[in-house]
Design an enzyme around this catalytic site. Structure first.
Site, PDB file in Angstrom:
ATOM      1  N   GLU A  40     -27.044  -3.009  17.854  1.00  0.00           N
ATOM      2  CA  GLU A  40     -27.679  -1.886  18.552  1.00  0.00           C
ATOM      3  C   GLU A  40     -27.982  -2.315  19.985  1.00  0.00           C
ATOM      4  O   GLU A  40     -28.222  -3.493  20.265  1.00  0.00           O
ATOM      5  CB  GLU A  40     -28.975  -1.551  17.818  1.00  0.00           C
ATOM      6  CG  GLU A  40     -29.829  -0.465  18.429  1.00  0.00           C
ATOM      7  CD  GLU A  40     -31.176  -0.327  17.713  1.00  0.00           C
ATOM      8  OE1 GLU A  40     -31.761   0.768  17.783  1.00  0.00           O
ATOM      9  OE2 GLU A  40     -31.636  -1.308  17.080  1.00  0.00           O
ATOM     10  N   LYS A 110     -28.262   7.544  15.539  1.00  0.00           N
ATOM     11  CA  LYS A 110     -29.353   7.056  14.691  1.00  0.00           C
ATOM     12  C   LYS A 110     -30.242   8.199  14.212  1.00  0.00           C
ATOM     13  O   LYS A 110     -30.750   8.989  15.020  1.00  0.00           O
ATOM     14  CB  LYS A 110     -30.178   6.039  15.474  1.00  0.00           C
ATOM     15  CG  LYS A 110     -31.299   5.362  14.684  1.00  0.00           C
ATOM     16  CD  LYS A 110     -32.017   4.373  15.590  1.00  0.00           C
ATOM     17  CE  LYS A 110     -33.120   3.634  14.841  1.00  0.00           C
ATOM     18  NZ  LYS A 110     -33.845   2.721  15.758  1.00  0.00           N
ATOM     19  N   CYS A 146     -30.651  -0.091  12.674  1.00  0.00           N
ATOM     20  CA  CYS A 146     -31.986  -0.687  12.713  1.00  0.00           C
ATOM     21  C   CYS A 146     -32.977  -0.049  11.737  1.00  0.00           C
ATOM     22  O   CYS A 146     -32.891  -0.285  10.536  1.00  0.00           O
ATOM     23  CB  CYS A 146     -32.497  -0.658  14.151  1.00  0.00           C
ATOM     24  SG  CYS A 146     -33.721  -1.954  14.517  1.00  0.00           S
TER      25      CYS A 146
END
Length: 278
Positions: A40, A110, A146
């Site tokens: 990321e 995301k 994440c």
């Protein structure tokens, strides 16, 4: 299938980060990797302005990453920032994974934003809404970023749709117990879904050299290292340390089939509705 997880520390400068990716793509391809995964925020590290560098998927940074993937003949997965929604008071970005190479071109935004441990990602980031998968040489990969790793439903949705490998790109925030949580979560998602998990994080700036450590912004989630490859039973195959390095692993997809016969959690589950489109 050979995969490479490139653990590195990126900084503020887009061109310097791009050159770092190019060099590591060539290195990984030279070692036989077919899929090369970056963390990321590979485009620019957290703690720096993101709105001013966000670009569309056909912008110059993304185009350069695609060209590097094509030149090396590999699939590249890398974290970047694309334009988000414009509100009355603020402009945001999307925290995007770019996927390109070997006939594949996809992206994932995301879904779960990091509003935790004193950080408020939703102040500056527009969330994604759909799970995304891609297939290379008959192998299907699910994508996550994440904080997504804390939400099993995304991984189960990907596995139920055919993903044998789950990719998690991260820039994990440091703090008490955070390394232990990361280690636990990436293994848990493998067991949940009887999938390989490829968890690639930013390295700890303090372990990446004095220049990287000095440039890191205090309080920003700039990485702790500990990238990992986990097998479908949750066993650790490879793990990185704190600093920059590349992990290589040869995935045995027959192991996924065996795990799903032996431990058929995807078939046995009863709460089917995930609420995640795609």
């Amino acid at each position: 299938m050979r995969v490479a997880l490139v653990q590195l520390t990126t900084g503020r400068d887009l061109e310097a980060n791009l050159e770092l990716l190019r060099a590591r793509i060539r290195e990984a391809a030279g070692r036989g990797a077919e899929v090369v995964v970056f963390p990321e925020a590979s485009m620019r590290a957290f703690g720096n302005s993101l709105v001013d560098i966000a670009e569309p998927l056909d912008g110059p940074w993304a185009t350069a990453v695609r060209a590097a993937a094509d030149e090396a003949g590999v699939v590249v997965v890398a974290g970047m920032f694309t334009p988000g929604d414009k509100g009355a008071a603020t402009t945001t970005v999307r925290n995007t994974l770019l996927v390109h190479g070997r006939g594949t071109d996809a992206h994932y935004d995301k879904i779960h934003l990091y509003d935790a441990f004193g950080f408020k990602e939703s102040d500056t980031v527009t969330p994604g809404t759909e799970a995304v998968r891609f297939t290379v040489d008959g192998v299907t990969f699910g994508l996550a970023t994440c904080y997504d790793v804390r939400f099993p439903a995304l991984f189960t949705a990907n596995a139920a749709a055919g993903a044998q490998v789950q990719i998690v790109c991260a820039s994990w925030g440091a703090g008490p117990g955070k390394a232990e949580q990361w280690d636990l979560l990436v293994r848990a998602r493998a067991v949940d879904t009887t999938s390989y998990v490829l968890a690639c994080g930013q390295s700890d700036p303090a372990a990446a050299g004095p220049e990287a450590a000095a440039a890191a912004r205090p309080g920003a989630p700039t990485g702790i290292g500990r990238s990992a490859v986990v097998d479908p039973y949750g066993n650790l195959v490879e793990r990185a340390g704190d600093g920059p390095e590349i992990l290589y692993a040869d995935l045995d997809l027959a192991a996924v089939e065996e795990a799903r016969r032996t431990l058929p959690v995807l078939v046995n589950r009863r709460l089917i509705e995930s609420g995640i489109p795609g």
